[in-house]
Design a protein around this motif. Sequence first.
Motif, PDB file in Angstrom:
ATOM      1  N   LEU A  85      -1.336   4.256   1.079  1.00 54.48           N
ATOM      2  CA  LEU A  85      -1.876   2.907   1.248  1.00 54.48           C
ATOM      3  C   LEU A  85      -3.311   2.785   0.756  1.00 54.48           C
ATOM      4  O   LEU A  85      -3.752   1.706   0.352  1.00 54.48           O
ATOM      5  N   THR A  86      -4.058   3.888   0.807  1.00 58.48           N
ATOM      6  CA  THR A  86      -5.454   3.846   0.382  1.00 58.48           C
ATOM      7  C   THR A  86      -5.644   4.400  -1.032  1.00 58.48           C
ATOM      8  O   THR A  86      -6.781   4.574  -1.479  1.00 58.48           O
ATOM      9  N   GLY A  87      -4.557   4.653  -1.740  1.00 60.46           N
ATOM     10  CA  GLY A  87      -4.644   5.124  -3.119  1.00 60.46           C
ATOM     11  C   GLY A  87      -5.185   6.524  -3.280  1.00 60.46           C
ATOM     12  O   GLY A  87      -5.724   6.866  -4.328  1.00 60.46           O
ATOM     13  N   GLN A  88      -5.020   7.370  -2.268  1.00 61.74           N
ATOM     14  CA  GLN A  88      -5.574   8.719  -2.311  1.00 61.74           C
ATOM     15  C   GLN A  88      -4.542   9.833  -2.410  1.00 61.74           C
ATOM     16  O   GLN A  88      -4.908  11.002  -2.461  1.00 61.74           O
ATOM     17  N   HIS A  89      -3.260   9.485  -2.405  1.00 62.35           N
ATOM     18  CA  HIS A  89      -2.247  10.539  -2.441  1.00 62.35           C
ATOM     19  C   HIS A  89      -2.369  11.294  -3.758  1.00 62.35           C
ATOM     20  O   HIS A  89      -2.516  10.682  -4.815  1.00 62.35           O
ATOM     21  N   PRO A  90      -2.334  12.639  -3.717  1.00 62.67           N
ATOM     22  CA  PRO A  90      -2.555  13.413  -4.945  1.00 62.67           C
ATOM     23  C   PRO A  90      -1.434  13.302  -5.976  1.00 62.67           C
ATOM     24  O   PRO A  90      -1.662  13.549  -7.156  1.00 62.67           O
ATOM     25  N   ASP A  91      -0.224  12.913  -5.553  1.00 64.23           N
ATOM     26  CA  ASP A  91       0.914  12.906  -6.473  1.00 64.23           C
ATOM     27  C   ASP A  91       1.582  11.549  -6.671  1.00 64.23           C
ATOM     28  O   ASP A  91       2.266  11.350  -7.671  1.00 64.23           O
ATOM     29  N   TRP A  92       1.435  10.632  -5.730  1.00 62.51           N
ATOM     30  CA  TRP A  92       2.213   9.391  -5.764  1.00 62.51           C
ATOM     31  C   TRP A  92       1.320   8.174  -5.573  1.00 62.51           C
ATOM     32  O   TRP A  92       0.254   8.252  -4.963  1.00 62.51           O
ATOM     33  N   VAL A  93       1.795   7.042  -6.082  1.00 61.82           N
ATOM     34  CA  VAL A  93       1.149   5.750  -5.865  1.00 61.82           C
ATOM     35  C   VAL A  93       2.211   4.754  -5.427  1.00 61.82           C
ATOM     36  O   VAL A  93       3.378   4.888  -5.787  1.00 61.82           O
ATOM     37  N   LEU A  94       1.796   3.781  -4.652  1.00 56.61           N
ATOM     38  CA  LEU A  94       2.701   2.703  -4.279  1.00 56.61           C
ATOM     39  C   LEU A  94       2.637   1.640  -5.366  1.00 56.61           C
ATOM     40  O   LEU A  94       1.561   1.314  -5.859  1.00 56.61           O
ATOM     41  N   SER A  95       3.769   1.100  -5.715  1.00 57.94           N
ATOM     42  CA  SER A  95       3.798  -0.014  -6.657  1.00 57.94           C
ATOM     43  C   SER A  95       4.967  -0.911  -6.282  1.00 57.94           C
ATOM     44  O   SER A  95       5.967  -0.445  -5.732  1.00 57.94           O
ATOM     45  N   PRO A  96       4.853  -2.206  -6.576  1.00 54.77           N
ATOM     46  CA  PRO A  96       5.946  -3.113  -6.218  1.00 54.77           C
ATOM     47  C   PRO A  96       7.172  -2.841  -7.087  1.00 54.77           C
ATOM     48  O   PRO A  96       7.055  -2.389  -8.230  1.00 54.77           O
ATOM     49  N   ARG A  97       8.326  -3.123  -6.504  1.00 59.43           N
ATOM     50  CA  ARG A  97       9.567  -3.022  -7.272  1.00 59.43           C
ATOM     51  C   ARG A  97       9.571  -4.113  -8.324  1.00 59.43           C
ATOM     52  O   ARG A  97       9.062  -5.199  -8.103  1.00 59.43           O
ATOM     53  N   THR A  98      10.177  -3.829  -9.440  1.00 57.05           N
ATOM     54  CA  THR A  98      10.321  -4.870 -10.448  1.00 57.05           C
ATOM     55  C   THR A  98      11.581  -5.662 -10.125  1.00 57.05           C
ATOM     56  O   THR A  98      12.622  -5.094  -9.798  1.00 57.05           O
ATOM     57  N   ALA A  99      11.456  -6.970 -10.209  1.00 54.03           N
ATOM     58  CA  ALA A  99      12.598  -7.840  -9.911  1.00 54.03           C
ATOM     59  C   ALA A  99      13.567  -7.832 -11.092  1.00 54.03           C
ATOM     60  O   ALA A  99      13.137  -7.749 -12.251  1.00 54.03           O
TER      61      ALA A  99
END
Length: 107
Positions: A85-99
């Motif tokens: 949620l804070t953009g700090q994960h070393p391997d993954w990022v959250l992004s919205p699904r594409t419709a």
Amino acid sequence: MPQPLPQSPKPTPPLALPMPVPTGEQLKAARTAAGLSQAEAAQLMGYPLQTGSRGGLQSRTWQALESMGDERNMQGPVFAMFLLLTGQHPDWVLSPRTAPAGAAPGA
């Protein structure tokens, strides 16, 4: 005769995501790197807030999680979500699904 329901896509297999339990120092470092106060971090993660003695908001739960003298620790999956949620994960990022093409936004 009713129309058959459309087939949904195959589910994505679960990820093997390492989720170590952070120390209080690691949690505090992640919070400060995100530029959040304890109250802001607690609110982001759904922890309860209380009014402090000086009138501001505080989270006793978050304070305890960061405390070196308290045996409570944040669970690994919760820490992984905080990092995402804070953009700090070393391997993954959250992004919205594409419709899908032609779908209404937010559907």
